[in-house]
Every structure is written in C-alpha cells, then in structure tokens.
Design an enzyme around this catalytic site. Structure first.
Site, PDB file in Angstrom:
ATOM      1  N   TYR A  43       0.831  -1.213   0.000  1.00 55.31           N
ATOM      2  CA  TYR A  43       0.000   0.000   0.000  1.00 55.31           C
ATOM      3  C   TYR A  43       0.869   1.269   0.000  1.00 55.31           C
ATOM      4  CZ  TYR A  43      -3.864   2.987   1.735  1.00 55.31           C
ATOM      5  OH  TYR A  43      -4.817   3.964   1.924  1.00 55.31           O
ATOM      6  N   LYS A  98       0.861   4.118  -2.809  1.00 55.98           N
ATOM      7  CA  LYS A  98       0.391   5.465  -2.467  1.00 55.98           C
ATOM      8  C   LYS A  98       1.456   6.526  -2.726  1.00 55.98           C
ATOM      9  CE  LYS A  98      -3.874   5.056  -1.231  1.00 55.98           C
ATOM     10  NZ  LYS A  98      -4.873   5.428  -2.261  1.00 55.98           N
TER      11      LYS A  98
HETATM   12  P1  NAI Z   1     -13.619   2.665   1.461  1.00 57.18           P
HETATM   13  O1  NAI Z   1     -13.291   1.222   1.466  1.00 57.18           O
HETATM   14  O2  NAI Z   1     -14.768   3.134   2.282  1.00 57.18           O
HETATM   15  O3  NAI Z   1     -13.851   3.197  -0.021  1.00 57.18           O
HETATM   16  C1  NAI Z   1     -13.116   2.742  -1.117  1.00 57.18           C
HETATM   17  C2  NAI Z   1     -14.080   2.488  -2.254  1.00 57.18           C
HETATM   18  O4  NAI Z   1     -13.349   2.090  -3.411  1.00 57.18           O
HETATM   19  C3  NAI Z   1     -15.069   1.366  -1.928  1.00 57.18           C
HETATM   20  O5  NAI Z   1     -16.396   1.836  -2.066  1.00 57.18           O
HETATM   21  C4  NAI Z   1     -14.707   0.276  -2.927  1.00 57.18           C
HETATM   22  O6  NAI Z   1     -15.826  -0.480  -3.354  1.00 57.18           O
HETATM   23  C5  NAI Z   1     -14.091   1.081  -4.066  1.00 57.18           C
HETATM   24  N1  NAI Z   1     -13.215   0.265  -4.897  1.00 57.18           N
HETATM   25  C6  NAI Z   1     -12.281  -0.634  -4.490  1.00 57.18           C
HETATM   26  N2  NAI Z   1     -11.692  -1.210  -5.538  1.00 57.18           N
HETATM   27  C7  NAI Z   1     -12.243  -0.664  -6.646  1.00 57.18           C
HETATM   28  C8  NAI Z   1     -12.028  -0.837  -8.042  1.00 57.18           C
HETATM   29  N3  NAI Z   1     -11.140  -1.718  -8.500  1.00 57.18           N
HETATM   30  N4  NAI Z   1     -12.754  -0.079  -8.902  1.00 57.18           N
HETATM   31  C9  NAI Z   1     -13.671   0.794  -8.452  1.00 57.18           C
HETATM   32  N5  NAI Z   1     -13.941   0.984  -7.137  1.00 57.18           N
HETATM   33  C10 NAI Z   1     -13.223   0.273  -6.245  1.00 57.18           C
HETATM   34  O7  NAI Z   1     -12.286   3.432   1.904  1.00 57.18           O
HETATM   35  P2  NAI Z   1     -11.978   4.983   2.125  1.00 57.18           P
HETATM   36  O8  NAI Z   1     -11.392   5.107   3.459  1.00 57.18           O
HETATM   37  O9  NAI Z   1     -13.140   5.815   1.757  1.00 57.18           O
HETATM   38  O10 NAI Z   1     -10.791   5.194   1.080  1.00 57.18           O
HETATM   39  C11 NAI Z   1     -10.834   6.081  -0.029  1.00 57.18           C
HETATM   40  C12 NAI Z   1      -9.425   6.328  -0.515  1.00 57.18           C
HETATM   41  O11 NAI Z   1      -8.678   7.027   0.489  1.00 57.18           O
HETATM   42  C13 NAI Z   1      -8.636   5.057  -0.817  1.00 57.18           C
HETATM   43  O12 NAI Z   1      -7.815   5.269  -1.946  1.00 57.18           O
HETATM   44  C14 NAI Z   1      -7.779   4.878   0.409  1.00 57.18           C
HETATM   45  O13 NAI Z   1      -6.640   4.118   0.153  1.00 57.18           O
HETATM   46  C15 NAI Z   1      -7.478   6.327   0.749  1.00 57.18           C
HETATM   47  N6  NAI Z   1      -7.071   6.541   2.112  1.00 57.18           N
HETATM   48  C16 NAI Z   1      -7.980   6.442   3.134  1.00 57.18           C
HETATM   49  C17 NAI Z   1      -7.587   6.670   4.434  1.00 57.18           C
HETATM   50  C18 NAI Z   1      -8.549   6.689   5.557  1.00 57.18           C
HETATM   51  O14 NAI Z   1      -8.158   7.116   6.661  1.00 57.18           O
HETATM   52  N7  NAI Z   1      -9.803   6.275   5.357  1.00 57.18           N
HETATM   53  C19 NAI Z   1      -6.171   6.911   4.761  1.00 57.18           C
HETATM   54  C20 NAI Z   1      -5.307   7.086   3.623  1.00 57.18           C
HETATM   55  C21 NAI Z   1      -5.769   6.877   2.346  1.00 57.18           C
END
Ligand code: NAI
Length: 301
Positions: A163, A167
C-alpha cells in the site's frame, strides 16, 4: 449560492459508493457538477463486486436535486468509466482517483497476489482512468486531477509495504502529470486523507473515529478541482477538520572535488553534516534540485 460552481462540468469520482469517495461525489453534486459515481462494490480487501453501492449514492444525489450516473466498472478498466462519462454527458473536466483497497500483511508474509492487487487497484487503476480522460481534458483546455495518496506512503507504516509503495507512487505520478498538464490548464494534486470509513474501522481510539467524518476531506478536493484554484503538483494531508501541505526538504549536503573522488571514510567523517537540515532547501523541480550538485561541479572546475 456558492461562487465555486461546477455547472456544465463533468466529474468522475472513483470508489464513490462509500467512504470518502461518496462524500466527494455528494459535495461535487451540491456545487452543480454532473457526477459519474464509480464503484466496483467489492470488499475492503478487493473481493467481489456489487453495483448497488454506486446506485445508492446516485439516488442520494438525485434526491437533493443533483445529476449523477452510476458506473460499476473496476478502475482497472478505466477506459470504460471514461466512456460512460462521454456517453452520458459528452465531456470530462475532473477526475478524482479515490478507489482503493487494503491487503495489509508484514513484508515477510506478503504474497505476490497481495502486492499485485494493491498495485493494480491504486496505481494501474488511477493510471487507466486518468490516461483515458487526459485527451478529453486536453481538448477542453481544462482539467483537474486528484490522486489519493496516504500518510502510509509518505511516512511508511508496518504491514503496508504494498500500500505504501502504491500510495507514494501516486505522488510521483502527480508531479510529472502536473508538469505535462500545465500548458493545457490541467492541474494535478494529491491528497493523503484520514477518514473514519470501513477501511479504518478499529484503527483509531474510541471517539476519534466519529470525528474523522469522510465529508471533512471533500471541501479541499472540490476547491482544488475548481476553476478558481491554480494549485498544481502539491500534496496535502487532510482529515478531522485539519489540513496541511507537504513538501520535500533536502539538506544543503556536502561536496567533494569530482576529479579527485572521495573515500568511504570521507563519507563517514562528514555524515553528520550530510544529514544536517540546517539551511535546508525545498526544491520545487528537477532544475532546482540539481542546483547544489551543479554548483559543486563549478566550484572545482
Ligand atoms: P472505502 O473502502 O470506504 O472506499 C473505497 C471504495 O473504493 C469502496 O467503495 C470500494 O468499493 C471502491 N473500490 C475498491 N476497488 C475498486 C475498483 N477496483 N474499482 C472501483 N472501485 C473500487 O475506503 P476509504 O477510506 O473511503 O478510502 C478512499 C481512498 O482514500 C482510498 O484510496 C484509500 O486508500 C485512501 N485513504 C484512506 C484513508 C482513511 O483514513 N480512510 C487513509 C489514507 C488513504
């Protein structure tokens, strides 16, 4: 009504069926954008698929009087997502690369599949969507792209080699696309968000999770994508109502005569000075980065 509007603009938000992406999609719609709500709808570790997630967010946007279309493709098939935007709205102005999964494991236990899948979704996915959208933004002489990085990439985190690699890679992509996009008014920035979502459940102390509302990340993203904002090539940490900008810092360094060379012992003897950040510089580009190196060559010419 807000001055920052996206009327007649088309915004793709990937992974917008939940978490932080959903918050982005809702806020863009509130500011008048036509939104492609993309989400594969799988698990947090990237298994399965379900078109319901994106459809639900589209219903929410429609209920508040906004315009949105659901798209259930994986970001790995980025051209299909872009085609969906072109078929429905005929243009693309903004791409917010947000979709993501986790496959956390200590490095020794990490499998090739864990490494590959995390790379595929975060890096290849963001590349595919952005690459397919780029010519349309170029034609419009307007574009805004956001890549979603992470503090785990910037600073490292145990169990997140895959990851963290992905990132921080997205920040490298940000820097070069910002250079390539500038002449066509395509501005490119990265965020490292922190939000209370399914991805971070159980990670924060009780009380903190509820304060890390995903919607506290979105105003920065929407501003960065507006016509009013000229920022490009930057990285921001954002979450819990706080945000800050990150930049590279490099020590002034040490220099030896390039014609004479230097020994391992010379490095050891000067290592403290090499690592000292007193008078450190903050190069903004390759030319600035090479300034001290070139000065050293000239000093001994
Ligand atoms: P989440 O799991 O709630 O949302 C991620 C979404 O991406 C999900 O709805 C999932 O279905 C969708 N997804 C996954 N693979 C996919 C694909 N191949 N094609 C299309 N959609 C896909 O997670 P969150 O926390 O909302 O994360 C959003 C972004 O922020 C991610 O890139 C995550 O890595 C990043 N992030 C989040 C952090 C946090 O504190 N929540 C920290 C650092 C980064």
């Amino acid at each position: 009504m807000s001055d920052i509007r996206f009327d007649d603009k088309v915004v793709i938000v990937t992974g917008a069926g939940g978490g932080i992406g959903r918050a982005h999609a809702l806020l863009f719609a509130k500011h008048g954008a036509k939104v492609i709500v993309n989400d594969l709808g799988g698990s947090a570790t990237g298994e399965g698929a379900n078109s319901e997630a994106a459809l639900k967010v589209v219903e929410e946007i429609k209920a508040m009087g906004g315009t949105a279309v659901a798209n259930p493709d994986s970001v790995v098939d980025g051209d299909k997502i872009v085609q969906c935007a072109m078929d429905n709205f005929g243009r693309i102005d903004v791409v917010v690369n947000n979709a993501g999964i986790l496959r956390d494991k200590s490095f020794v236990k990490m499998t090739d599949a864990d490494w590959d899948l995390v790379y595929k979704v975060h890096v290849e996915g963001a590349y595919k969507v952005t690459h397919a959208a780029w010519p349309h933004m170029k034609d419009n002489n307007f574009g805004r792209v956001i890549f979603t990085s992470s503090t785990s990439g910037i600073y490292g985190n145990f169990g997140q080699a895959n990851y963290g690699m992905a990132k921080l890679g997205l920040y490298g992509l940000t820097r070069t696309l910002a250079i390539e996009g500038q002449k066509n008014n395509i501005l490119v920035n990265a965020i490292a968000p922190t939000g209370g979502t399914r991805m971070t459940e159980g990670l924060f102390p009780a009380g903190a999770f509820d304060k890390l509302k995903p919607e506290l990340v979105s105003p920065l993203v929407v501003y960065l994508c507006s016509e009013q904002c000229q920022e490009t090539s930057s990285l921001f940490e954002v979450g819990g109502g706080w945000m800050g900008k990150v930049r590279w810092e490099r020590s002034l360094g040490i220099g030896f005569n390039p014609d004479e060379g230097f020994s391992v012992e010379d490095v050891a003897a000067n290592f403290e000075q090499l690592c000292s950040f007193e008078g450190a510089v903050h190069p903004k580009n390759n030319i600035e980065a090479l300034k001290e190196l070139m000065a050293n060559i000239q000093k001994f010419a």
